[in-house]
Design an enzyme around this catalytic site. Structure first.
Site, PDB file in Angstrom:
ATOM      1  N   ASP A 188       0.823  -1.198   0.000  1.00 45.35           N
ATOM      2  CA  ASP A 188       0.000   0.000   0.000  1.00 45.35           C
ATOM      3  C   ASP A 188       0.856   1.247   0.000  1.00 45.35           C
ATOM      4  O   ASP A 188       2.005   1.218   0.406  1.00 45.35           O
ATOM      5  CB  ASP A 188      -0.857   0.029   1.277  1.00 45.35           C
ATOM      6  CG  ASP A 188      -2.162  -0.702   1.075  1.00 45.35           C
ATOM      7  OD1 ASP A 188      -2.451  -1.083  -0.067  1.00 45.35           O
ATOM      8  OD2 ASP A 188      -2.880  -0.891   2.074  1.00 45.35           O
ATOM      9  N   LYS A 248      -3.513   2.839  -2.344  1.00 49.26           N
ATOM     10  CA  LYS A 248      -4.569   3.812  -2.614  1.00 49.26           C
ATOM     11  C   LYS A 248      -4.035   5.177  -2.225  1.00 49.26           C
ATOM     12  O   LYS A 248      -3.419   5.340  -1.194  1.00 49.26           O
ATOM     13  CB  LYS A 248      -5.791   3.515  -1.765  1.00 49.26           C
ATOM     14  CG  LYS A 248      -6.419   2.211  -2.099  1.00 49.26           C
ATOM     15  CD  LYS A 248      -7.680   2.038  -1.302  1.00 49.26           C
ATOM     16  CE  LYS A 248      -8.154   0.629  -1.384  1.00 49.26           C
ATOM     17  NZ  LYS A 248      -7.211  -0.294  -0.723  1.00 49.26           N
ATOM     18  N   MET A 302      -8.964   8.870   8.683  1.00 44.26           N
ATOM     19  CA  MET A 302      -9.536   9.242   7.383  1.00 44.26           C
ATOM     20  C   MET A 302     -10.475  10.440   7.500  1.00 44.26           C
ATOM     21  O   MET A 302     -11.557  10.443   6.923  1.00 44.26           O
ATOM     22  CB  MET A 302     -10.306   8.041   6.794  1.00 44.26           C
ATOM     23  CG  MET A 302      -9.407   6.868   6.503  1.00 44.26           C
ATOM     24  SD  MET A 302     -10.293   5.490   5.783  1.00 44.26           S
ATOM     25  CE  MET A 302     -10.993   4.724   7.221  1.00 44.26           C
TER      26      MET A 302
HETATM   27  N1  SAH Z   1      -4.891   0.224   8.863  1.00 41.07           N
HETATM   28  C1  SAH Z   1      -4.385   1.562   9.074  1.00 41.07           C
HETATM   29  C2  SAH Z   1      -5.429   2.600   8.782  1.00 41.07           C
HETATM   30  C3  SAH Z   1      -5.837   2.647   7.340  1.00 41.07           C
HETATM   31  S1  SAH Z   1      -6.979   3.902   7.008  1.00 41.07           S
HETATM   32  C4  SAH Z   1      -3.847   1.672  10.497  1.00 41.07           C
HETATM   33  O1  SAH Z   1      -4.049   0.782  11.325  1.00 41.07           O
HETATM   34  O2  SAH Z   1      -3.160   2.647  10.774  1.00 41.07           O
HETATM   35  C5  SAH Z   1      -5.928   5.230   6.540  1.00 41.07           C
HETATM   36  C6  SAH Z   1      -5.942   6.303   7.617  1.00 41.07           C
HETATM   37  O3  SAH Z   1      -5.018   5.964   8.631  1.00 41.07           O
HETATM   38  C7  SAH Z   1      -5.504   7.657   7.155  1.00 41.07           C
HETATM   39  O4  SAH Z   1      -6.561   8.370   6.541  1.00 41.07           O
HETATM   40  C8  SAH Z   1      -5.094   8.311   8.440  1.00 41.07           C
HETATM   41  O5  SAH Z   1      -6.209   8.747   9.177  1.00 41.07           O
HETATM   42  C9  SAH Z   1      -4.507   7.137   9.201  1.00 41.07           C
HETATM   43  N2  SAH Z   1      -3.034   7.095   9.096  1.00 41.07           N
HETATM   44  C10 SAH Z   1      -2.282   6.164   8.510  1.00 41.07           C
HETATM   45  N3  SAH Z   1      -0.972   6.419   8.697  1.00 41.07           N
HETATM   46  C11 SAH Z   1      -0.906   7.527   9.454  1.00 41.07           C
HETATM   47  C12 SAH Z   1       0.158   8.295  10.009  1.00 41.07           C
HETATM   48  N4  SAH Z   1       1.431   7.957   9.833  1.00 41.07           N
HETATM   49  N5  SAH Z   1      -0.156   9.387  10.744  1.00 41.07           N
HETATM   50  C13 SAH Z   1      -1.441   9.742  10.962  1.00 41.07           C
HETATM   51  N6  SAH Z   1      -2.473   9.053  10.443  1.00 41.07           N
HETATM   52  C14 SAH Z   1      -2.221   7.958   9.722  1.00 41.07           C
END
Ligand code: SAH
Length: 460
Positions: free
Chosen positions: A36, A58, A166
């Site tokens: 991803d 994505k 998100m």
């Molecule tokens: N499975 C992932 C989340 C996927 S949805 C997890 O457990 O982290 C994607 C969302 O994750 C983004 O829109 C954002 O809100 C959050 N996200 C992912 N990486 C991030 C980061 N390094 N800092 C802040 N938010 C993050």
């Protein structure tokens, strides 16, 4: 039944070292990796040569590959490869469609396993200085998606702390939904952008003032929002952004952890020489040397590769004594069962020469395994002591694309060799003014000076 197995692996939130040991080992073993957009890019460096690496990520505004196609590809790869790693940001089962992908495997009769990851929901809060629960503040936390289609408000679960993922494009709706549910305008809220990455930013405010604030600073993705009294602790508990960010360009970044948050961008690769005929004939007589002095772990690696190619091993060294420029090189020698006789405290050519000055080097035959371009400080110093020097070129360095670096978030650069200096100048032109430069050893510092880089020797 297919022959391969799919591993849904959580890559963690951004700081590459937050991957689990199990996830790390699977990436090393994988025959195919489908990754991803939000994974730490450094993880792709550990994929074995020849493995297939496919970006299916994505992006905020556009999908590089529709989910149905990702699913299809996953099953297809499981039928032709043994170990298929589906590498997902954070934890695979939290808002990552991991559950759907596991179902697809189940339905297709493909074996699968899931390796949890450190979710951004908790890691961004942690690196942002906010504990989601705390006995004096709240004992419950809810994690909610801020991504909603349609006009209705976002449902807010009853909890002392609410964390939204998100939500960047929906922040207005999030705030209105919270206020609509009775959360006061004075409630604290924080955005943590790019949590646990070197360019992390934390923006705090209250529900009443936050929209104005984020308009001014322009929010970046990805970000999480943390809402609740625990945000009051942020000023006290911010530990991450207090440390300087250090861009390390060499191969072994972990040893510089004491300097700050390491931003590792490999800018050069060591590759074999085109022709080893001269090196090989010299190595045939390796047993005739009094000293073999290694100035890099790569020198050790390539020397043994050549010896092995000739059907020889460490016994060819005969009685030669061994020098190593520093701990990393000594450690590499250890992998081949060798304990170095000399490893200077001051890890540099200067340090080595200091040690050799204590012994009689007159007429000692010294072999220097090295790269195509190497500093003259060590051979010249040894010649000055009356030693007889032979250099053997075993590898060369080539530039590689280090990826992008946002220098607004870099405090220091550490150059670990002359070749990293030259590659940096070729790629980035100059060191930005606000960034402090450090060099490992005098020859690297001399090289930096040639390019008008105002550098110092890295503090011990
Ligand atoms: N499975 C992932 C989340 C996927 S949805 C997890 O457990 O982290 C994607 C969302 O994750 C983004 O829109 C954002 O809100 C959050 N996200 C992912 N990486 C991030 C980061 N390094 N800092 C802040 N938010 C993050």
């Amino acid at each position: 039944m297919s022959q391969g197995k799919v591993y849904l692996v959580g890559a963690g939130p951004g700081d590459v070292e937050l991957i689990t040991l199990k996830g790390y080992q699977l990436i090393c073993r994988a025959d195919a990796v489908l990754y991803d957009h939000l994974i730490p890019v450094e993880l792709l460096d550990i994929v074995k040569p020849g493995a297939e690496v496919i970006a299916v990520g994505k992006f905020a505004s556009r999908h590089t590959m529709p989910q149905s196609q990702i699913n299809k590809l996953l099953i297809e790869k499981a039928k032709s490869k043994k170990v298929v790693v589906r590498l997902k940001g954070g934890d695979p089962y939290l808002f990552g469609r991991g559950g759907e992908e596991a179902e697809i495997c189940f339905e297709a009769g493909v074996d699968f396993e899931v390796v949890p990851g450190v979710t951004s929901a908790l890691a961004a809060a942690c690196y942002g200085g906010i504990p989601p629960t705390h006995r004096d503040y709240t004992s419950d936390v809810a994690i909610v998606t801020g991504h909603r289609k349609g006009d209705g408000p976002i449902e807010i679960p009853k909890a002392g702390t609410v964390i939204f993922l998100m939500g960047v494009s929906n922040i207005k709706k999030i705030i209105n939904s919270l206020i609509g549910e009775g959360w006061g305008e004075e409630t604290k809220i924080a955005a943590i952008e790019r949590g646990s990455c070197y360019d992390q930013r934390v923006i705090t405010g209250t529900l009443g003032t936050f929209l104005k604030k984020v308009k001014q600073v322009v929010l970046r993705t990805p970000a999480v929002f943390v809402v609740g009294r625990v945000v009051e602790l942020q000023g006290k508990l911010d530990w991450f952004t207090k440390k300087p960010n250090v861009l390390v360009l060499g191969q072994y970044p972990q040893k510089y952890r004491r300097l700050g948050n390491i931003v590792h961008r490999r800018i050069i690769d060591c590759v074999p020489m085109d022709d080893y005929s001269r090196a090989d004939s010299m190595l045939k007589g390796i047993g005739n040397f009094d000293w073999i002095v290694f100035t890099s772990a790569n020198g050790v690696k390539y020397l043994f590769e050549r010896l092995h190619a000739m059907g020889k091993d460490v016994r060819a060294f005969s009685n030669a004594k061994i020098g190593a420029i520093g701990k990393t090189t000594a450690h590499k020698l250890g992998e081949f069962g060798i304990v170095a006789d000399i490893v200077p405290q001051n890890e540099s050519s200067e340090g080595l020469l200091g040690e050799f000055a204590k012994i009689d080097m007159e007429n000692q035959k010294v072999l220097l395994p090295q790269s195509e371009i190497a500093s003259e400080e060590l051979p010249n110093g040894l010649l000055g002591m009356g030693a007889l020097i032979e250099k053997v070129c075993l590898y060369k360095t080539v530039d590689r694309d280090p990826g992008s670096v946002d220098f607004d978030y870099i405090d220091q650069i550490l150059f670990t060799s002359g070749s990293t200096v030259r590659a940096f100048i070729r790629r980035f032109g100059q060191v930005p003014e606000n960034v402090k430069s450090y060099c490992l050893g005098q020859p690297t510092l001399n090289e930096a000076k040639k390019y008008n880089i105002n550098a110092e020797i890295v503090p011990g």
